[in-house]
Design a protein around this motif. Structure first.
Motif, short mmCIF file in Angstrom:
data_model
loop_
_atom_site.label_atom_id
_atom_site.label_comp_id
_atom_site.label_asym_id
_atom_site.label_seq_id
_atom_site.Cartn_x
_atom_site.Cartn_y
_atom_site.Cartn_z
N PRO A 60 -3.89 12.44 -0.03
CA PRO A 60 -4.83 12.38 0.82
C PRO A 60 -5.99 11.88 0.57
O PRO A 60 -6.75 11.32 1.77
N GLU A 83 7.87 -2.08 11.35
CA GLU A 83 7.05 -2.68 10.14
C GLU A 83 7.37 -2.42 8.86
O GLU A 83 7.30 -3.13 8.01
N GLU A 102 0.83 -1.16 0.10
CA GLU A 102 -0.08 -0.09 0.09
C GLU A 102 0.87 1.17 0.09
O GLU A 102 2.08 1.17 0.73
N VAL A 123 -5.58 5.66 -1.70
CA VAL A 123 -4.72 4.81 -1.44
C VAL A 123 -4.16 4.16 -2.81
O VAL A 123 -5.01 3.94 -3.88
N ILE A 136 0.75 12.78 5.95
CA ILE A 136 -0.29 11.69 5.41
C ILE A 136 0.52 10.41 5.48
O ILE A 136 1.47 10.02 5.08
N VAL A 137 -0.39 9.62 6.75
CA VAL A 137 0.20 8.35 6.97
C VAL A 137 -0.94 7.47 6.95
O VAL A 137 -0.53 6.25 6.82
N ASP A 138 -2.07 7.89 7.36
CA ASP A 138 -3.21 7.12 7.57
C ASP A 138 -4.22 7.06 6.16
O ASP A 138 -4.42 8.23 5.71
N PRO A 139 -4.53 5.96 5.86
CA PRO A 139 -5.45 6.09 4.40
C PRO A 139 -6.79 6.80 4.50
O PRO A 139 -7.11 7.08 3.59
N ILE A 160 0.85 5.24 0.60
CA ILE A 160 -0.08 6.23 1.11
C ILE A 160 0.76 7.69 1.01
O ILE A 160 1.59 7.99 1.55
N VAL A 161 0.18 8.26 -0.03
CA VAL A 161 0.98 9.64 -0.47
C VAL A 161 -0.08 10.65 -0.88
O VAL A 161 0.28 11.75 -0.49
N VAL A 209 -6.30 13.00 7.04
CA VAL A 209 -4.97 13.72 7.14
C VAL A 209 -4.75 14.36 8.50
O VAL A 209 -5.52 14.44 9.22
N MET A 268 8.67 -2.42 20.74
CA MET A 268 7.78 -2.14 19.45
C MET A 268 8.62 -2.84 18.16
O MET A 268 10.02 -2.77 18.62
N ASP A 303 2.55 4.53 14.74
CA ASP A 303 2.19 3.30 15.26
C ASP A 303 0.67 3.01 14.49
O ASP A 303 -0.21 3.42 14.82
N VAL A 304 0.99 2.02 13.66
CA VAL A 304 -0.02 1.62 12.85
C VAL A 304 -1.26 1.01 13.46
O VAL A 304 -2.36 1.11 13.00
N ARG A 307 8.66 14.44 -2.25
CA ARG A 307 7.58 15.24 -3.07
C ARG A 307 8.39 16.18 -3.87
O ARG A 307 9.06 16.91 -3.41
#
Lengths: 136, 136
Positions: free
Chosen positions: A78, A124, A73, A81, B75-78, A75-76, B81, A121, B95-96, A131
């Motif tokens: 907003p 991952e 995946e 995906v 931008i990290v979370d699908p 994620i870049v 924002v 932790m 932390d996912v 950019r």
DNA sequence: CTAGAGTTTGGACTTTGTCTAATTGCGGCA
DNA sequence: TGCCGCAATTAGACAAAGTCCAAACTCTAG
């Protein structure tokens, strides 16, 4: 390795995925192009000829592929995906104006000075996104 | 520097933003905590007492702040924002599982071996995201 | 042929974010 | 004080991405 529809069943099986008609089409859409596609683009590709595969299946399948490690995946953006058939370690160049996403091989990139992870932790993955935009 | 509501007007003015009641509240929500907040979280914070600020204003204002360089977008979370009041160069630990986002100072991190940018492009920024999760 | 597991489906729903037209509020000025 | 004009704010309709669910389909083993 070039991918054809015929490779797909084996590829899926090797990732412990039951190869169905729809799954093969979706995998083929990604692997034959080796490009970053959004769910929407996959949907369009798969249904060029006649409408064969539903939105739900596209999302289910992409998430299944993700979970089985067949794709990644990215994620870049907003509001969508991207799915990446390249699972070798690599980074991304993102043109914020056109939305174009290009790979950067991770081979020659070295990142030094990362702090230790918090207690208990595990890492991952590391995503590096460069950019860029047209020079003014 | 500690931020209070009284600092905010000056901060906004110094970024060429007309300091209104709502804008001050929104800036205060971000800067008093120095945390990463989603639009939704900002909205909730600002309206703890009585509902004072509309969704449209929150989004307008965050985008205005962004454009004026007062805050950054992460931008990290699908599906949402985050907005980051820290505009100094830095990276993120994500932390996912919990969605917690922490800063990593860019000072001691060095990235080597980046390929040259394509012709006529300028770099807008580099985002480094270290994704972590609880060890199994 | 049949049962059951696994897969697919349409469509309703949720969430994040945008848009618009109407309204508010504030500074300046007579 | 009262009025003008502009910037800012607002509610609510809308859009796009993605999830959920119960019903229907498919495929294979027996």
């Amino acid at each position: 390795m070039r991918y054809s529809r015929d490779n797909m069943a084996g590829l899926l099986r090797s990732h412990d995925i039951n190869p169905t008609h729809q799954r093969i089409e979706i995998a083929y859409a990604l692997f034959s192009r080796m490009e970053h596609l959004s769910a929407d683009q996959v949907m369009t590709q798969v249904n060029v000829h006649h409408s064969e595969t539903s939105k739900a299946t596209v999302y289910n399948t992409l998430n299944l592929f993700l979970q089985k490690g067949l794709i990644r995946e990215v994620i870049v953006d907003p509001n969508k995906v991207f799915y990446d058939p390249n699972t070798r370690p690599h980074h991304h160049l993102y043109d914020v104006e056109s939305g174009r996403l290009t790979d950067i091989d991770a081979e020659e990139i070295h990142i030094n000075g990362l702090p230790p992870l918090p207690e208990g932790m595990t890492m991952e993955g590391i995503d590096l996104i460069v950019r860029i935009r047209k020079a003014a």
